[in-house]
Scaffold this motif. Structure first.
Motif, PDB file in Angstrom:
ATOM      1  N   CYS A  84       0.937  -1.002  -0.005  1.00  0.00           N
ATOM      2  CA  CYS A  84       0.066   0.066  -0.057  1.00  0.00           C
ATOM      3  C   CYS A  84       0.943   1.371  -0.087  1.00  0.00           C
ATOM      4  N   GLY A  85       0.461   2.099  -0.895  1.00  0.00           N
ATOM      5  CA  GLY A  85       1.272   3.556  -1.022  1.00  0.00           C
ATOM      6  C   GLY A  85       0.971   4.447   0.166  1.00  0.00           C
ATOM      7  N   ARG A  86      -0.137   4.145   0.957  1.00  0.00           N
ATOM      8  CA  ARG A  86      -0.312   4.811   2.066  1.00  0.00           C
ATOM      9  C   ARG A  86       0.215   4.568   3.481  1.00  0.00           C
ATOM     10  N   LEU A 107     -12.727   1.898 -14.333  1.00  0.00           N
ATOM     11  CA  LEU A 107     -12.337   2.809 -13.165  1.00  0.00           C
ATOM     12  C   LEU A 107     -13.517   3.049 -12.367  1.00  0.00           C
ATOM     13  N   SER A 108     -13.528   3.274 -11.143  1.00  0.00           N
ATOM     14  CA  SER A 108     -14.600   3.702 -10.312  1.00  0.00           C
ATOM     15  C   SER A 108     -14.683   5.313 -10.652  1.00  0.00           C
ATOM     16  N   GLY A 130      -6.587   0.809  -4.744  1.00  0.00           N
ATOM     17  CA  GLY A 130      -5.307   1.039  -5.630  1.00  0.00           C
ATOM     18  C   GLY A 130      -5.436   0.159  -7.030  1.00  0.00           C
ATOM     19  N   THR A 131      -5.008   0.693  -8.106  1.00  0.00           N
ATOM     20  CA  THR A 131      -5.168   0.147  -9.220  1.00  0.00           C
ATOM     21  C   THR A 131      -3.735  -0.466  -9.743  1.00  0.00           C
ATOM     22  N   ASP A 164       1.303   0.338 -14.670  1.00  0.00           N
ATOM     23  CA  ASP A 164       1.076   1.475 -14.185  1.00  0.00           C
ATOM     24  C   ASP A 164       0.443   1.237 -12.711  1.00  0.00           C
ATOM     25  N   CYS A 165       1.232   1.436 -11.687  1.00  0.00           N
ATOM     26  CA  CYS A 165       0.338   1.200 -10.526  1.00  0.00           C
ATOM     27  C   CYS A 165       0.025   2.499  -9.658  1.00  0.00           C
ATOM     28  N   ARG A 166      -1.181   2.686  -9.159  1.00  0.00           N
ATOM     29  CA  ARG A 166      -1.671   3.764  -8.420  1.00  0.00           C
ATOM     30  C   ARG A 166      -2.395   3.386  -6.964  1.00  0.00           C
TER      31      ARG A 166
END
Length: 135
Positions: free
Chosen positions: A6-8, A27-28, A47-48, A76-78
């Motif tokens: 997790c990026g957070r 995408l939401s 995340g996606t 592409d990781c978000r």
């Protein structure tokens, strides 16, 4: 399959996540699609991971013998950071003589065959992976 962080909050996913080009989700928010939408079990952040076609290269014998990494896929990781890649099934292998093998399972991190037609051994071993940030 990949493991993600997790990026957070930095929580590492407890299990590997399967990402496939053939599976897309809307995408939401906004327009477009992605290949994976997942929520962090710890903080709930979504995340996606989107696989970008046409940016990878086949791993050739020359590249393998040089000992250099070959970029086989761009992600592409978000909201997530990839931590590890797990080799699984569905790979395509071609011998130097041109014989093709479909659906190769690399989860055992090795593949060995003998190409009768081309009269040559076919082998994949010592698999390694890494993620590089591309901007």
């Amino acid at each position: 399959m990949v493991s993600v962080k997790c990026g957070r909050c930095g929580e590492l996913s407890q299990k590997e996540t399967c990402v496939s080009l053939s599976e897309t989700l809307p995408l939401s928010q906004g327009k477009g699609t992605t290949n994976l939408i997942q929520k962090c079990k710890f903080c709930g952040r979504e995340g996606t991971v989107t696989m970008i076609q046409g940016r990878g290269k086949p791993l050739t014998q020359e590249a393998s013998e040089s000992g250099k990494y070959c970029p086989v896929m761009l992600f592409d990781c978000r909201g997530f950071e990839p931590e590890g890649f797990i080799f699984g099934g569905g790979w395509k292998v071609e011998s130097i003589a041109g014989t093709k093998y479909e659906g190769v399972d690399l989860s055992g991190e090795e593949f060995a065959e003998y190409d009768e037609k081309g009269e040559c051994p076919v082998m994949i071993s010592n698999l390694r992976s890494k993620f590089d940030v591309v901007k």
